[in-house]
Design an enzyme around this catalytic site. Sequence first.
Site, PDB file in Angstrom:
ATOM      1  N   ASN A   7       0.875  -1.169   0.000  1.00  7.58           N
ATOM      2  CA  ASN A   7       0.000   0.000   0.000  1.00  7.58           C
ATOM      3  C   ASN A   7       0.915   1.222   0.000  1.00  7.58           C
ATOM      4  O   ASN A   7       1.516   1.559   1.012  1.00  7.58           O
ATOM      5  CB  ASN A   7      -0.912  -0.009   1.235  1.00  7.58           C
ATOM      6  CG  ASN A   7      -1.834   1.197   1.274  1.00  7.58           C
ATOM      7  OD1 ASN A   7      -1.476   2.299   0.867  1.00  7.58           O
ATOM      8  ND2 ASN A   7      -3.035   1.003   1.798  1.00  7.58           N
ATOM      9  N   GLU A  34      -3.926   1.801  -2.901  1.00  2.00           N
ATOM     10  CA  GLU A  34      -4.001   3.247  -2.656  1.00  2.00           C
ATOM     11  C   GLU A  34      -3.063   4.023  -3.577  1.00  2.00           C
ATOM     12  O   GLU A  34      -2.305   4.887  -3.143  1.00  2.00           O
ATOM     13  CB  GLU A  34      -3.721   3.582  -1.184  1.00  2.00           C
ATOM     14  CG  GLU A  34      -4.922   3.350  -0.283  1.00  2.00           C
ATOM     15  CD  GLU A  34      -4.869   4.170   0.987  1.00  2.00           C
ATOM     16  OE1 GLU A  34      -5.490   5.243   1.020  1.00  2.00           O
ATOM     17  OE2 GLU A  34      -4.211   3.732   1.957  1.00  2.00           O
ATOM     18  N   ASP A 145      -3.825  -4.987   1.103  1.00  2.32           N
ATOM     19  CA  ASP A 145      -4.094  -4.357   2.388  1.00  2.32           C
ATOM     20  C   ASP A 145      -5.479  -4.830   2.825  1.00  2.32           C
ATOM     21  O   ASP A 145      -6.490  -4.377   2.294  1.00  2.32           O
ATOM     22  CB  ASP A 145      -4.047  -2.833   2.244  1.00  2.32           C
ATOM     23  CG  ASP A 145      -4.447  -2.104   3.517  1.00  2.32           C
ATOM     24  OD1 ASP A 145      -4.739  -2.772   4.529  1.00  2.32           O
ATOM     25  OD2 ASP A 145      -4.485  -0.857   3.488  1.00  2.32           O
ATOM     26  N   ASN A 147      -6.800  -4.552   5.890  1.00  6.83           N
ATOM     27  CA  ASN A 147      -7.408  -3.754   6.958  1.00  6.83           C
ATOM     28  C   ASN A 147      -8.038  -4.636   8.037  1.00  6.83           C
ATOM     29  O   ASN A 147      -9.068  -4.276   8.625  1.00  6.83           O
ATOM     30  CB  ASN A 147      -8.425  -2.760   6.388  1.00  6.83           C
ATOM     31  CG  ASN A 147      -7.780  -1.419   6.062  1.00  6.83           C
ATOM     32  OD1 ASN A 147      -7.006  -0.884   6.847  1.00  6.83           O
ATOM     33  ND2 ASN A 147      -8.080  -0.892   4.883  1.00  6.83           N
ATOM     34  N   ASP A 217      -1.301  -6.263   6.144  1.00  9.19           N
ATOM     35  CA  ASP A 217      -0.967  -6.498   4.735  1.00  9.19           C
ATOM     36  C   ASP A 217      -0.599  -7.967   4.601  1.00  9.19           C
ATOM     37  O   ASP A 217       0.413  -8.426   5.157  1.00  9.19           O
ATOM     38  CB  ASP A 217       0.172  -5.592   4.305  1.00  9.19           C
ATOM     39  CG  ASP A 217      -0.198  -4.129   4.459  1.00  9.19           C
ATOM     40  OD1 ASP A 217      -0.750  -3.561   3.504  1.00  9.19           O
ATOM     41  OD2 ASP A 217       0.046  -3.569   5.558  1.00  9.19           O
ATOM     42  N   ASP A 246       2.601   4.737   5.107  1.00  9.79           N
ATOM     43  CA  ASP A 246       2.460   4.182   6.453  1.00  9.79           C
ATOM     44  C   ASP A 246       2.473   2.658   6.459  1.00  9.79           C
ATOM     45  O   ASP A 246       2.441   2.042   7.521  1.00  9.79           O
ATOM     46  CB  ASP A 246       1.187   4.711   7.136  1.00  9.79           C
ATOM     47  CG  ASP A 246      -0.048   4.687   6.269  1.00  9.79           C
ATOM     48  OD1 ASP A 246       0.056   4.354   5.072  1.00  9.79           O
ATOM     49  OD2 ASP A 246      -1.136   5.016   6.772  1.00  9.79           O
ATOM     50  N   HIS A 247       2.548   2.045   5.279  1.00  2.71           N
ATOM     51  CA  HIS A 247       2.640   0.591   5.145  1.00  2.71           C
ATOM     52  C   HIS A 247       4.024   0.170   4.648  1.00  2.71           C
ATOM     53  O   HIS A 247       4.689   0.933   3.939  1.00  2.71           O
ATOM     54  CB  HIS A 247       1.616   0.068   4.134  1.00  2.71           C
ATOM     55  CG  HIS A 247       0.193   0.232   4.536  1.00  2.71           C
ATOM     56  ND1 HIS A 247      -0.595  -0.811   4.970  1.00  2.71           N
ATOM     57  CD2 HIS A 247      -0.607   1.336   4.580  1.00  2.71           C
ATOM     58  CE1 HIS A 247      -1.802  -0.367   5.238  1.00  2.71           C
ATOM     59  NE2 HIS A 247      -1.843   0.925   5.012  1.00  2.71           N
TER      60      HIS A 247
END
Length: 255
Positions: A7, A34, A145, A147, A217, A246-247
């Site tokens: 991501n 993303e 991802d 989530n 992930d 942030d991943h």
Amino acid sequence: MKIASWNVNSLNVRLPHLEQWLAQAAPDIVALQETKLEDERFPDDPLLAAGYRSVFAGQKTYNGVAVLSRESARDVQIGVPGFEDEQKRVIAATVGDLRIVNLYVVNGQDVGTDKYAYKLRWLGAVHDWLEQELRAHPRMIVLGDFNIAPDERDVHDPVVWNDDHILTSRAEREALQKLYSLGLHDAWRALNPDERQFSWWDYRQAGFRRNLGLRIDLTLVSDALRPHCVASGIDREPRSWDRPSDHAPAWVELA
């Protein structure tokens, strides 16, 4: 063969990071989430120069998914068949003899909200679609991802990230388990049964420096591919770079 998921949280911003990581890690296939780019702005040429062909489905500002591969992809599917959704969260393609399914799973906002209900409906539709896909493509990798942190080993603080919290709620984890029940295996956990590593850290509260993370992930391999998994990892280094996503990339290697 090395297959990865990342991501990138805006490909426009993170393209130099992606190019650097592709050169260092040399994956054969990469699923991106993303991307946050309309299709006409997707950086086809720089990625081709790096040795990767691309298929993608994007939109402005939000969502966006892509599959990069050294070998051309075919039989591309965008979205979940029969599930009406304007958000670009799903792309599937065949590369060689592998079916690659790239998911950017709905976040869900908070337990009990409309977005949470949408997340559970979306996961149900993905389950039903993958059940059919696996019949047609037994050599499948479902990655992205998610989530969802699968269990307590995948969160920095199980007291905070509990059954009532978004990303770790009982219903979300049950939906993930239903995907596993189709004959999908969490490659990283299968090869690292006792380790605690994370793939996402909040930008706030010095999350990465303090290792306040979650493993959301995932790289899921089908029954047919499980015996061929020889390694799986999470590459933390890109999370330490300037202006990072942030991943961190998650990957699996097949022999």
